[in-house]
Enzyme design. Structure first.
Site, PDB file in Angstrom:
ATOM      1  NE  ARG A  21      -1.219   2.609   2.650  1.00 49.61           N
ATOM      2  CZ  ARG A  21      -0.720   3.771   3.031  1.00 49.61           C
ATOM      3  NH1 ARG A  21      -0.731   4.806   2.225  1.00 49.61           N
ATOM      4  NH2 ARG A  21      -0.175   3.893   4.220  1.00 49.61           N
ATOM      5  CG  ASP A  22       3.285   4.318   3.005  1.00 50.85           C
ATOM      6  OD1 ASP A  22       3.063   5.237   2.201  1.00 50.85           O
ATOM      7  OD2 ASP A  22       3.911   4.486   4.064  1.00 50.85           O
ATOM      8  CG  HIS A 213       4.646   4.784   9.058  1.00 55.21           C
ATOM      9  ND1 HIS A 213       3.901   3.818   8.417  1.00 55.21           N
ATOM     10  CD2 HIS A 213       5.179   5.546   8.078  1.00 55.21           C
ATOM     11  CE1 HIS A 213       3.977   4.000   7.109  1.00 55.21           C
ATOM     12  NE2 HIS A 213       4.751   5.048   6.873  1.00 55.21           N
ATOM     13  CG  HIS A 215       8.703   8.043   5.573  1.00 50.95           C
ATOM     14  ND1 HIS A 215       8.027   8.730   4.594  1.00 50.95           N
ATOM     15  CD2 HIS A 215       7.884   7.022   5.931  1.00 50.95           C
ATOM     16  CE1 HIS A 215       6.855   8.153   4.379  1.00 50.95           C
ATOM     17  NE2 HIS A 215       6.736   7.126   5.177  1.00 50.95           N
ATOM     18  CB  CYS A 246      10.325  11.030   0.024  1.00 45.39           C
ATOM     19  SG  CYS A 246       9.727  12.341   1.104  1.00 45.39           S
ATOM     20  CG  ASN A 255       7.172   3.843   3.224  1.00 46.91           C
ATOM     21  OD1 ASN A 255       6.597   4.379   4.159  1.00 46.91           O
ATOM     22  ND2 ASN A 255       6.627   3.728   2.014  1.00 46.91           N
TER      23      ASN A 255
HETATM   24 MG    MG Z   1       5.060   5.776   4.830  1.00 45.96          MG
END
Ligand code: MG
Length: 309
Positions: A21-22, A213, A215, A246, A255
């Site tokens: 997903r992300d 979460h 990055h 990003c 991520n």
């Molecule tokens: Mg993310």
């Protein structure tokens, strides 16, 4: 310091895989549904407790996620794995319920301008929407996870006060989410800030329901994880191969790569149940479908080692 690392040995950490997903949502090329199914099935074989598969968002606005229902119909569900997806509103929730989900995630922001840019609602309006989504999801017997984005900095507003992150985290828990994923959306967090934010959040809601979460945009993600581990955090999100650039820094990492996180956790003797070599196989498959090399340092080092060997 020696004692602190020894104390981490044998601890259990829960990994939430967000690559499908992300990761894929933020890749430039669109990925065929067949390839997503193969990718997710290979991730399942790695032994994850949680995989975020897709998002039930408006397909005209986010075409990369338009096959969410089809993915849930086609993936092979591993008995030890929970499969989840983002849900922005009640329409998305009904699609998720029809696709058989028993867990969803909502995504709120900690800064007003990011909330408006991302979901076209200010923070208070978004929380009203999500409160209705939570009520309905809980009534359907679903678990709900809550993301809190821009918690360490906003691309439009800059600094975000830790007290606001704590207050919004508390509001999410009050709505019935089982966990708040405090997210560094633009990759600005550093260990001193992680320490400050977690202490402020911890005073308000404790840390048992807090996930992180990170990055790796500025290279601080693993240092942040280590800081959070020492403060007792036990759930981290990561993306296989480091998928997902990003959007606020073109060409930069987004991520945190699952492989890089696993190399750290395995090295510390922390148990995750996730097999690093299997994650490399999964990300290696999807690498051939995107238009750049995977950002994961571990993956790059492995590839170089194999080419020499
Ligand atoms: Mg993310």
């Amino acid at each position: 310091m020696h004692m602190e690392f020894t104390a981490l040995r044998g601890r259990h950490v829960t990994l939430v895989e967000v690559g499908p997903r992300d990761g894929l949502q933020n890749e430039q090329v669109s990925i065929a549904t067949d390839d997503k199914v193969t990718f997710i099935d290979r991730l399942s074989a790695a032994g994850y407790p949680v995989i975020e598969v897709s998002a039930f968002v408006n397909p005209t606005r986010v075409p990369q996620m338009g096959d969410a229902s089809e993915l849930f119909a086609r993936i092979a569900r591993h008995p030890g794995t929970r499969y989840t997806a983002l849900v922005p509103n009640l329409q998305g929730l009904e699609r998720a319920a029809a696709a058989g989900l028993d867990e969803i995630a909502i995504f709120a922001a900690s800064s007003e301008l990011f909330s408006r840019a991302n979901i076209n609602q200010g923070i208070d309006d978004a929380f009203r929407t999500y409160a209705a989504v939570c009520d309905r999801a809980l009534a359907l017997g679903m678990r709900v996870r809550g993301y809190l984005s821009t918690a360490f900095g906003c691309p439009y507003e800059g600094d975000v006060p830790a007290v606001r992150v704590a207050e919004l985290s508390a509001r999410l828990l009050t709505m019935g989410v089982y966990q708040v994923a405090i997210s560094d959306t633009i990759g600005v967090a550093h260990p001193g800030q992680v320490d400050r934010v977690l202490h402020t959040v911890g005073e308000q809601i404790g840390l048992d329901a807090v996930a992180l979460h990170f990055h790796d945009t500025r290279g601080t993600a693993l240092a942040n994880v280590l800081t959070a581990l020492q403060l007792g955090i036990t759930t981290f999100d990561a993306s296989a191969g480091g998928l997902g650039g990003c959007p606020y820094a073109p060409g930069a990492s987004g991520n945190l790569a699952t492989e890089d996180l696993l190399y750290l956790l395995d090295g510390l003797g922390i148990d995750t149940g996730v097999a690093l070599a299997r994650v490399v196989e999964a990300s290696g498959f999807i690498a051939s479908r995107i238009d750049h090399a995977l950002p994961s340092r571990y993956v790059q080092a492995e590839r170089a080692r194999q080419q020499r060997g």
